[in-house]
Design an enzyme around this catalytic site. Sequence first.
Site, mmCIF file in Angstrom:
data_model
loop_
_atom_site.group_PDB
_atom_site.id
_atom_site.type_symbol
_atom_site.label_atom_id
_atom_site.label_comp_id
_atom_site.label_asym_id
_atom_site.label_seq_id
_atom_site.Cartn_x
_atom_site.Cartn_y
_atom_site.Cartn_z
ATOM 1 N N HIS A 31 0.827 -1.220 0.000
ATOM 2 C CA HIS A 31 0.000 0.000 0.000
ATOM 3 C C HIS A 31 0.859 1.267 0.000
ATOM 4 C CE1 HIS A 31 -0.518 0.231 4.708
ATOM 5 N NE2 HIS A 31 0.706 -0.037 4.382
ATOM 6 N N GLU A 32 0.222 2.368 -0.326
ATOM 7 C CA GLU A 32 0.914 3.661 -0.509
ATOM 8 C C GLU A 32 1.991 3.582 -1.577
ATOM 9 O OE1 GLU A 32 -0.689 5.814 0.802
ATOM 10 O OE2 GLU A 32 -1.639 4.796 2.467
ATOM 11 N N GLY A 33 1.738 2.792 -2.607
ATOM 12 C CA GLY A 33 2.714 2.648 -3.688
ATOM 13 C C GLY A 33 3.558 1.411 -3.483
#
Lengths: 575, 575
Positions: free
Chosen positions: B427-429
């Site tokens: 998550h978050e890239g």
Amino acid sequence: MSDALIVRRDVSFLLFDWLDLGKHHDRATIDSVLDLSEKLAEQAFLPHYKGADVHEPQLKDGQVSIYPPIGGALREYANLGLFAAGFPEDIGGLALPSAACWASYAYFAAANIAIAGYAMLTVANARLIATFGSPNQIEQFAQPEIEGRWFGTMCLSEPQAGSSLADVRTRAEPDGSDDLGARYRLTGNKMWISGGDQDASENIVHLVLAKVPGADGSLPAGTEGLSLFIVPKTLPDGSRNDISVAGLNHKMGFRGTANCLLNFGEKDGAIGWLVGEPGRGLRQMFQMMNEARIGVGVGAAALAYRSYRLSVAYAGERLQGREIGTRTGDPIAIIRHPDVKRMLLSQKVYAEGALALCLLCASLVDNEADAEARELLALLTPVAKTWSSEYGLAANDLAIQIHGGYGYTRDFDVEQLWRDNRLNPIHEGTTGIQAIDLLGRKVLNDDGAGLASLEARIARTVGRTVGTDREVYAQQLVRLSGQIATCIEALRQHHAPLANATTFLSAFGHVVVALLWLEQANAASALEGEDAFAAGKRRACRFFYEYEVPRVDAWLAIVRSGTDVAGNAPLETFI
Amino acid sequence: MSDALIVRRDVSFLLFDWLDLGKHHDRATIDSVLDLSEKLAEQAFLPHYKGADVHEPQLKDGQVSIYPPIGGALREYANLGLFAAGFPEDIGGLALPSAACWASYAYFAAANIAIAGYAMLTVANARLIATFGSPNQIEQFAQPEIEGRWFGTMCLSEPQAGSSLADVRTRAEPDGSDDLGARYRLTGNKMWISGGDQDASENIVHLVLAKVPGADGSLPAGTEGLSLFIVPKTLPDGSRNDISVAGLNHKMGFRGTANCLLNFGEKDGAIGWLVGEPGRGLRQMFQMMNEARIGVGVGAAALAYRSYRLSVAYAGERLQGREIGTRTGDPIAIIRHPDVKRMLLSQKVYAEGALALCLLCASLVDNEADAEARELLALLTPVAKTWSSEYGLAANDLAIQIHGGYGYTRDFDVEQLWRDNRLNPIHEGTTGIQAIDLLGRKVLNDDGAGLASLEARIARTVGRTVGTDREVYAQQLVRLSGQIATCIEALRQHHAPLANATTFLSAFGHVVVALLWLEQANAASALEGEDAFAAGKRRACRFFYEYEVPRVDAWLAIVRSGTDVAGNAPLETFI
């Protein structure tokens, strides 16, 4: 028939084009067993993959019950004669070679490792009895296992004795003898017993390591004091033996396989029959352990393989992003992104590499009469167990990454495959234990026959690359093989040669798999007509040498340096 | 006060002895916040670690309910003013430096990441509004978040747009304006929304990326068309906004954090207010994303840290085996085995190294007025996010291994820590996205200011080693830093420089952490009196250079070679 679990052509390639199993065995028979296996795995094992995870074994009134479809799947496995596949014909087997049996097993492990585990243990248990037991013991205990009516376990660990079997405290007191041999009464606690209890088979055959007390009542020290006993859940007269389930372990994965703490002899002592001579227990058990270690390797490879196939399918369907440098047009399938291809190729070299490694070991089991094969098998067994477990898990990890957020949900199977596979670097001897077995027992304390047989194989493989585009890999392999030898010489002079055994195993394992990828590339190049399958094998070989082999130098540098930064660390380092 | 979660002296060492936070900030205030944090984390967060895993969020009648102790813990967090800690005093904050806030957060993340996640998102959400919102928006939406009464989310991804935000389809149609600014009606589906719904806060502030259609009704292409909207669950007039929960994602870990698919505007369109100017959405959101990326890094480091501490405790108690070469006597604690020490030292360099990396980034946030700090922060943010996630997970994996079979059971926390941390590389890239951010945006398409500031820092650190036993590491660092520079020059000439971006990130990340371990060793050596803590830091530095740094050459060799074996692989490779 689909290639959802394990690519069938790959199995055929490994068994026949590479390992040349058809030379001494009937290919048609093996093919038909593989056909059956693939079909049964897909139809009876795979549909219960999530169910076996969600419906954990339950302990009630002293009896473990498991998810009913598990028993159903195993009955179908028995009906097809698969428990018997590898046994000699005179005890009801099909006499299939070991490599074919493990290839068959790989389909079931890929489909549902928790169900397949019961079969693996049962077969290994029966083979141990068939090897070391008396004719009556074989008939009484091994035969029903070969028929798949009874299941088997291996009872080694105790709560205080996990990796250290010298500390086993289970006692076996002599109790006369009968037609099944010398009878004993056992008392003790056995931990981590897979299939330790369940309600899917008519009976359970426990193979138990225990110690016979001396005249003063004390247990003999060390592993030399271990003897092996057959201790059935239900005795031949139909009465229940004195074995109780003290608890179930609630695992992170592999949940369908009931894992128990068993108490032997809470009342009068559990009745068990000695296998062979006293004090030979560990040596005998090593046959089962070695088979189980290959089995763990095959299982780990199969879990990796399935996650690889799921990743290929998902990456081919999931649309996201565009070609690098392109900002317009429709999104493309992520399989087209270089980084996804890198992850898929990593999975391919891990999964197919691990399967190749384990099937090679199986083929060496088939040739144990040959000294070179026997030595090589001893050397490679810890590698097959560990490399497959560690890199199989890495392939499962990549499968989650390729699936992105979806892979982290329980709507997809890849998270469970990762959880399931995490057991494999632990059971049947942790990675650290395998490393000591490899470096201590198989390399440093050996007469060099194991390494010599590996070097001979490397030389033969390298010889087949002359004049091809694979010479560059052969040169790397020769260089690394030489470095391994240099490293071993350095270790012989070291005061604590085993301190970096695990790092040595990392390096050694990668060199072995590099050899096998070169062998696969050689075999693929020898196929008639260069098709996509062969090109894929050749590219995987190139990938392994370009992406994975460079890691070996880093590991060897650590081992060669003889660094004691970890081994000599005072405990206050961790305050 | 115990060191069960994160060693308090380590935090003090990093903040004050290394990052010199006391130079511009009141140490006593920071110490008291850390005291409170450690205590609250142990008393209100840690006891619900398993509970939050077992009692997953439930969706009923359109409302998500979460495990009640989660809300209770967050109310205590709010009561202590911890939501407000990092905000300026004029909006009710304590004006603590970012590094201190993240150090405080690390305790909560170590104790219960799924609870801490709500706080992290809320704070980052409020900060974005405080930065880009109007005074009325700040008062209406950020203020209740700073008080911890309302929670916040970030709504970026959609089912068809995960990593690729250019493909966002959520529409925002103009709907007049009021004292909260330009008002819009939003319609669309947002996926993977952490904290997307819950029943623990009075309201939820969604920050939503959406596109305003052009005159012809079509959505603008690319990320330039994205605008940012504040879309509250409950509107200022007390009525419910047009947002519905279409489903909950059932995750492998991190389960206490409700993760939702949200449908905006199924009826009349969800009401949202534009933040700042249209078309600036992604640029604004990057502030929150960058903060969340550091937050992910801190969380990953904290999960690693806790598993390291659990491993040290377990290894100190678990008796198994004897010294190598010894066969008699009592079993010893496994912490005495060289291979266990190796695993513990690996955990130490991963966990403490990741925490150091993230706190460095936080301290750079505090100094963003300084150009060198700002450039370095941009360069290191993808590294902090990824390195902490990848090696934090490796530390969790080692924790299971050290615990052996026990670590695979749910009776211990290490399996959950491993499951929880597996989200962080996604998550978050994802790691792949961070790699492209680092190599593409921060290295190749940059004017070189980021790398120059890193090189300047390396030079300063190296200068402090002159005449010490750390010169040997400084030399390695200089050599590798030079190789990174050479590698980048080679990549500038390459036709597909990003094809091996992830491998570049691996190498780059290890060089950065090698720098930070040298800095920690420098700082430890500067302490008055060489005690066990300082010696531990110095040994960890040595371990990192002896065991981890050799891997860098292997990665750089791959990147430098410019191999296209993966990037150019035809899709039939994976048939």
